[in-house]
Design a protein around this motif. Sequence first.
Motif, mmCIF file in Angstrom:
data_model
loop_
_atom_site.group_PDB
_atom_site.id
_atom_site.type_symbol
_atom_site.label_atom_id
_atom_site.label_comp_id
_atom_site.label_asym_id
_atom_site.label_seq_id
_atom_site.Cartn_x
_atom_site.Cartn_y
_atom_site.Cartn_z
ATOM 1 N N LEU A 259 2.648 20.550 -17.977
ATOM 2 C CA LEU A 259 2.567 19.333 -18.774
ATOM 3 C C LEU A 259 3.926 18.957 -19.376
ATOM 4 O O LEU A 259 4.269 17.768 -19.479
ATOM 5 C CB LEU A 259 1.532 19.498 -19.887
ATOM 6 N N LEU A 260 4.695 19.965 -19.780
ATOM 7 C CA LEU A 260 6.014 19.690 -20.354
ATOM 8 C C LEU A 260 6.925 19.006 -19.338
ATOM 9 O O LEU A 260 7.588 18.003 -19.638
ATOM 10 C CB LEU A 260 6.651 20.990 -20.848
ATOM 11 N N TYR A 261 6.941 19.534 -18.130
ATOM 12 C CA TYR A 261 7.803 18.926 -17.102
ATOM 13 C C TYR A 261 7.235 17.607 -16.606
ATOM 14 O O TYR A 261 7.989 16.678 -16.293
ATOM 15 C CB TYR A 261 8.022 19.901 -15.939
ATOM 16 N N LYS B 213 12.957 16.624 -11.084
ATOM 17 C CA LYS B 213 12.745 17.893 -11.785
ATOM 18 C C LYS B 213 11.385 17.886 -12.476
ATOM 19 O O LYS B 213 10.614 18.843 -12.387
ATOM 20 C CB LYS B 213 13.842 18.108 -12.846
ATOM 21 N N GLY B 214 11.099 16.783 -13.175
ATOM 22 C CA GLY B 214 9.878 16.706 -13.959
ATOM 23 C C GLY B 214 8.621 16.693 -13.113
ATOM 24 O O GLY B 214 7.725 17.534 -13.296
ATOM 25 N N LEU C 46 2.638 16.174 -23.329
ATOM 26 C CA LEU C 46 3.432 15.281 -22.485
ATOM 27 C C LEU C 46 4.588 14.661 -23.276
ATOM 28 O O LEU C 46 5.708 14.541 -22.768
ATOM 29 C CB LEU C 46 2.547 14.176 -21.901
ATOM 30 N N SER C 47 4.320 14.288 -24.531
ATOM 31 C CA SER C 47 5.370 13.701 -25.379
ATOM 32 C C SER C 47 6.465 14.716 -25.681
ATOM 33 O O SER C 47 7.661 14.384 -25.658
ATOM 34 C CB SER C 47 4.755 13.185 -26.688
ATOM 35 N N LEU C 48 6.054 15.943 -25.962
ATOM 36 C CA LEU C 48 7.036 17.007 -26.190
ATOM 37 C C LEU C 48 7.873 17.219 -24.942
ATOM 38 O O LEU C 48 9.097 17.390 -25.020
ATOM 39 C CB LEU C 48 6.325 18.312 -26.571
ATOM 40 N N TYR D 28 12.293 18.234 -22.559
ATOM 41 C CA TYR D 28 12.682 18.502 -21.177
ATOM 42 C C TYR D 28 13.229 17.262 -20.476
ATOM 43 O O TYR D 28 14.109 17.375 -19.623
ATOM 44 C CB TYR D 28 11.490 19.051 -20.392
ATOM 45 N N GLY D 29 12.725 16.070 -20.834
ATOM 46 C CA GLY D 29 13.202 14.849 -20.200
ATOM 47 C C GLY D 29 14.519 14.360 -20.772
ATOM 48 O O GLY D 29 15.555 14.377 -20.097
#
Length: 301
Positions: free
Chosen positions: A53-55, A202-203, A231-233, A238-239
Amino acid sequence: MRSDNGHASASGSSDKRNAAIMYAIAAAAFYALSAPVSKILLAGMAETILAGLLYLGAGIGMLILSGIQKKAKFISSEVPLGRAELKYVVAMVLLDILAPILLLVGLRTTAAANVSLLNNFEIVATTLIASLAFKEHVSKKLGLGIALVTLATLLLSIHDEGSLSFSMGSISILLACVCWGLENNCTRMISSKDTKQIVIIKGLGSGLGALGIGLSLGETLPEPGILGIALSLGFAAYGLSVYFYVKAQRHLGASKTSAYYAFAPFLGVALSIAVLHEIPGPSFWIALVIMLIGSRFTNQG
């Protein structure tokens, strides 16, 4: 006597370097959000799901940002990725699947503040790989700065309970740092290309990979509210972090960018104190002084 063109060229180069330094610091600030907030999110989901989810948040967020810029007819001078970069892209995605899973496995059993500090090992890994494998020049001053950063990390690791007792949690975090050190150097090889495209690949690539692993193991997605937070984090930590990191690498190189990125763990500790009420011991303040001295050498290296 230097001509006006020489002065303009030197001034332009200095401006680009200063901008790159600001990009690296911005990348560190966004990534510092990761450890304390992820620690909270892990209470409701598996490591593989959160990593995915982070990526995914990073990839989706940057895809939306790119779409907005296209709709606004924003003219970009970025060069798209080509076949020559394929091997680095594949390596980047695979390492970005493995690294966050390893980090989150360690985070589940280790204090967020300690995880933030152990992340400094990524600087060492990045610099060694940049020097040995990719032949990137590491000056004596930069080497000394990296050594001092390492000393600060070791000091904190030795004195802070449970942070580096060679538990599975600590080993997992250090392995994640090695993966990211290699990934940083792979990304450096394509950093002259379209930054948003790199983050999107990457994401989405790493996010879908990690999420696929989690779902295949029988893990489930969290409720919509928590999913949105994750997702926001991911978009921020990460984004935007990776976006600014890649832009910094263009003018600073992998090892020097990583050195500026050393501020992230200390920002992470500050957030851990504020959010999780984790208070570091006296060794933290000694290490902070050593880190600041080390950062001064890396700035001059």
